[in-house]
Write a protein that holds these residues in place. Structure first.
Motif, PDB file in Angstrom:
ATOM      1  N   PRO A 182       1.173   4.465  -6.320  1.00 14.65           N
ATOM      2  CA  PRO A 182       0.663   3.085  -6.297  1.00 14.65           C
ATOM      3  C   PRO A 182       1.732   2.062  -6.732  1.00 14.65           C
ATOM      4  CG  PRO A 182      -0.851   4.560  -7.443  1.00 14.65           C
ATOM      5  CD  PRO A 182       0.416   5.309  -7.273  1.00 14.65           C
ATOM      6  N   PHE A 183       1.559   0.829  -6.232  1.00 16.89           N
ATOM      7  CA  PHE A 183       2.544  -0.219  -6.458  1.00 16.89           C
ATOM      8  C   PHE A 183       1.985  -1.310  -7.372  1.00 16.89           C
ATOM      9  CE2 PHE A 183       3.118   1.526  -2.188  1.00 16.89           C
ATOM     10  CZ  PHE A 183       4.451   1.923  -2.229  1.00 16.89           C
ATOM     11  N   VAL A 293      -7.577   5.871 -14.030  1.00 17.60           N
ATOM     12  CA  VAL A 293      -7.292   4.918 -12.954  1.00 17.60           C
ATOM     13  C   VAL A 293      -6.181   5.425 -12.045  1.00 17.60           C
ATOM     14  CG1 VAL A 293      -6.478   2.587 -12.413  1.00 17.60           C
ATOM     15  CG2 VAL A 293      -8.120   2.937 -14.278  1.00 17.60           C
ATOM     16  N   TYR A 294      -5.086   5.875 -12.631  1.00 20.16           N
ATOM     17  CA  TYR A 294      -3.950   6.323 -11.827  1.00 20.16           C
ATOM     18  C   TYR A 294      -4.322   7.506 -10.939  1.00 20.16           C
ATOM     19  CZ  TYR A 294       0.801   7.803 -10.627  1.00 20.16           C
ATOM     20  OH  TYR A 294       1.940   8.168  -9.948  1.00 20.16           O
ATOM     21  N   LYS A 295      -5.045   8.456 -11.482  1.00 19.02           N
ATOM     22  CA  LYS A 295      -5.391   9.647 -10.697  1.00 19.02           C
ATOM     23  C   LYS A 295      -6.398   9.329  -9.599  1.00 19.02           C
ATOM     24  CE  LYS A 295      -4.007  12.805 -14.343  1.00 19.02           C
ATOM     25  NZ  LYS A 295      -4.393  13.747 -15.415  1.00 19.02           N
ATOM     26  N   GLU A 296      -7.278   8.371  -9.850  1.00 14.73           N
ATOM     27  CA  GLU A 296      -8.202   7.951  -8.800  1.00 14.73           C
ATOM     28  C   GLU A 296      -7.462   7.181  -7.693  1.00 14.73           C
ATOM     29  OE1 GLU A 296     -11.671   8.589  -8.402  1.00 14.73           O
ATOM     30  OE2 GLU A 296     -11.030  10.128  -9.833  1.00 14.73           O
ATOM     31  N   LEU A 297      -6.426   6.430  -8.060  1.00 14.27           N
ATOM     32  CA  LEU A 297      -5.597   5.779  -7.047  1.00 14.27           C
ATOM     33  C   LEU A 297      -4.869   6.816  -6.198  1.00 14.27           C
ATOM     34  CD1 LEU A 297      -4.153   2.867  -9.198  1.00 14.27           C
ATOM     35  CD2 LEU A 297      -5.343   2.536  -7.023  1.00 14.27           C
ATOM     36  N   LYS A 299      -5.815   9.795  -5.530  1.00 12.83           N
ATOM     37  CA  LYS A 299      -6.787  10.469  -4.668  1.00 12.83           C
ATOM     38  C   LYS A 299      -7.273   9.573  -3.547  1.00 12.83           C
ATOM     39  CE  LYS A 299      -9.869  11.780  -7.661  1.00 12.83           C
ATOM     40  NZ  LYS A 299     -11.048  12.455  -8.274  1.00 12.83           N
ATOM     41  N   GLY A 300      -7.099   8.269  -3.693  1.00 11.83           N
ATOM     42  CA  GLY A 300      -7.615   7.335  -2.703  1.00 11.83           C
ATOM     43  C   GLY A 300      -9.042   6.913  -2.960  1.00 11.83           C
ATOM     44  N   SER A 301      -9.625   7.380  -4.055  1.00 10.00           N
ATOM     45  CA  SER A 301     -10.973   6.928  -4.426  1.00 10.00           C
ATOM     46  C   SER A 301     -10.957   5.460  -4.818  1.00 10.00           C
ATOM     47  CB  SER A 301     -11.509   7.778  -5.587  1.00 10.00           C
ATOM     48  OG  SER A 301     -11.539   9.142  -5.234  1.00 10.00           O
ATOM     49  N   LEU A 302      -9.823   5.018  -5.349  1.00 10.30           N
ATOM     50  CA  LEU A 302      -9.563   3.607  -5.600  1.00 10.30           C
ATOM     51  C   LEU A 302      -8.320   3.228  -4.813  1.00 10.30           C
ATOM     52  CD1 LEU A 302      -9.965   3.514  -9.498  1.00 10.30           C
ATOM     53  CD2 LEU A 302     -11.627   2.671  -7.828  1.00 10.30           C
ATOM     54  N   ASN A 303      -8.305   2.029  -4.251  1.00 11.97           N
ATOM     55  CA  ASN A 303      -7.136   1.570  -3.510  1.00 11.97           C
ATOM     56  C   ASN A 303      -6.505   0.310  -4.080  1.00 11.97           C
ATOM     57  OD1 ASN A 303      -6.674   3.432  -1.220  1.00 11.97           O
ATOM     58  ND2 ASN A 303      -8.781   2.879  -0.701  1.00 11.97           N
ATOM     59  N   LYS A 304      -7.295  -0.476  -4.777  1.00 16.89           N
ATOM     60  CA  LYS A 304      -6.755  -1.705  -5.354  1.00 16.89           C
ATOM     61  C   LYS A 304      -7.479  -1.998  -6.665  1.00 16.89           C
ATOM     62  CE  LYS A 304      -5.197  -6.234  -3.817  1.00 16.89           C
ATOM     63  NZ  LYS A 304      -5.146  -7.142  -2.650  1.00 16.89           N
ATOM     64  N   VAL A 305      -6.698  -2.105  -7.740  1.00 17.09           N
ATOM     65  CA  VAL A 305      -7.262  -2.247  -9.078  1.00 17.09           C
ATOM     66  C   VAL A 305      -6.607  -3.432  -9.775  1.00 17.09           C
ATOM     67  CG1 VAL A 305      -7.488  -1.165 -11.352  1.00 17.09           C
ATOM     68  CG2 VAL A 305      -7.740   0.218  -9.279  1.00 17.09           C
ATOM     69  N   ILE A 334      -2.595  -3.316  -9.189  1.00 14.64           N
ATOM     70  CA  ILE A 334      -2.018  -2.021  -8.839  1.00 14.64           C
ATOM     71  C   ILE A 334      -2.722  -1.556  -7.574  1.00 14.64           C
ATOM     72  CG2 ILE A 334      -1.568   0.335  -9.605  1.00 14.64           C
ATOM     73  CD1 ILE A 334      -1.916  -0.779 -12.498  1.00 14.64           C
ATOM     74  N   SER A 335      -1.924  -1.321  -6.523  1.00 12.36           N
ATOM     75  CA  SER A 335      -2.506  -1.095  -5.204  1.00 12.36           C
ATOM     76  C   SER A 335      -1.783   0.049  -4.491  1.00 12.36           C
ATOM     77  CB  SER A 335      -2.401  -2.376  -4.370  1.00 12.36           C
ATOM     78  OG  SER A 335      -2.820  -2.172  -3.041  1.00 12.36           O
TER      79      SER A 335
END
Length: 339
Positions: A182-183, A293-297, A299-305, A334-335
């Motif tokens: 993520p960026f 949060v990072y691990k869900e990003l 996995k793609g379960s989250l894409n933009k936080v 973080i996206s």
């Protein structure tokens, strides 16, 4: 001429840095909570073989950085800057951690806002072309914080229901000029907001106005709305501060209720674990970000936080002199996309 600044408080990173690894270490109580599967290490006791809680906290930071480096397949010599901070006087946990690590070091103090503060400064340093790799880390410890800010544990004082439980833990992130995300795409730097709260057992109320100011200005600066985010997560407002923040943002025209949560609420099963208003401390948003949060990003379960770490900028001296408690909140987007 400022080329990357948008609005009053936000910068849009031209070459968004990638968070290439994280690490999270928590204490026994945190390891019994609902996020236990996300943490990289759970301690069996809160001393971890050290002579004091303060030495344990410093070790938490050191080992979190080393673990994040291992996860990124890097060594200490690869890191251009270490950004770290904590709650203790003269940020001793961070400085004593840096003593053990061979890295150029910036010590930060933003109280419990330090994780987002370190990510902000680390990402801007990389985007500015001043580094290829930075390490961002922070920590807190229930017992060291209680000893400094409140009462000796032996005193056994009654905790009011608005009080929060300081997290024992450390979260670290390695941020890089290259990587697949993520960026970190936007940084919104908070202002100090003081609502006049003087109760050190009601941190949520003291920090909520700062969270409101930063979140609302982030939306104004970027043009984003709550619908653009999968998750908006604050640092450690707890139940009291989260409700205040949600209500005040609605008054400003932003209903974030569908995507809003708080690290201090997520980390504990508060009724079963008797944590009253939830978790707090520098380590709160650090371990929830570096773990959940990072691990869900990934996995793609989250894409933009939108991560907003919140801090109360008081000290034992200011409290004893009757001062109110200023608040601060720093936000980073973080996206999984660079947009």
């Amino acid at each position: 001429m400022t080329l990357k600044r948008i609005g009053t408080q936000t910068v849009k990173l031209e070459n968004p840095p990638s968070i290439i690894s994280t690490a999270s270490i928590v204490g026994p109580k945190e390891g019994e909570g609902p996020l236990k599967e996300y943490f990289d290490m759970i301690l069996e006791d809160d001393l971890w073989g050290q002579e004091s809680w303060e030495k344990c906290e410093s070790k938490l930071q050191e080992e979190a950085v080393k673990m994040a480096l291992t996860n990124a397949e890097l060594t200490e010599s690869d890191i251009n800057y270490l950004f770290s901070g904590d709650l203790l006087n003269q940020i001793i946990s961070s400085s004593y951690c840096a003593r053990q690590l061979s890295m150029p070091y910036f010590g930060l103090y933003g109280a419990c806002s330090t994780m987002a503060q370190s990510l902000s400064l680390g990402a801007m340093t990389i985007d500015g072309g001043f580094a290829d790799y930075v390490a961002c880390v922070t920590s807190s410890h229930f017992s060291s914080a209680e000893r400094q800010f409140r009462y000796p544990l032996e005193f056994g004082n009654q905790r009011p229901f608005s009080s929060q439980w300081t997290i024992t833990g450390s979260g670290a992130a390695i941020v890089s000029s290259t990587g697949n995300g993520p960026f970190v795409t936007y940084v919104t730097t908070g202002k100090v907001i003081d609502a006049g709260i003087k109760d050190v057992n009601n941190m949520g109320a003291a920090m909520a106005p700062a969270a409101v100011d930063t979140i609302s200005n982030h939306f104004k600066d970027t043009g984003y709305t709550p619908d653009d985010y999968d998750l908006i997560i604050t640092g450690d407002l707890g139940f009291v501060g989260k409700d205040i923040t949600s209500d005040l943002l609605k008054q400003e025209g932003y209903d974030i209720s569908e995507v809003f949560n708080d690290s201090g609420i997520k980390i504990f099963a508060h009724k079963e674990q008797d944590t009253h208003a939830g978790g707090s401390g520098c380590g709160c948003s650090a371990v929830v970000f570096a773990g959940y949060v990072y691990k869900e990003l990934l996995k793609g379960s989250l894409n933009k936080v939108l991560l907003i770490s919140t801090g109360a900028l008081h000290s034992p001296i200011s409290t004893q002199q009757g001062e109110s408690i200023p608040g601060i909140a720093h936000a980073v987007t973080i996206s999984n996309s660079k947009e």
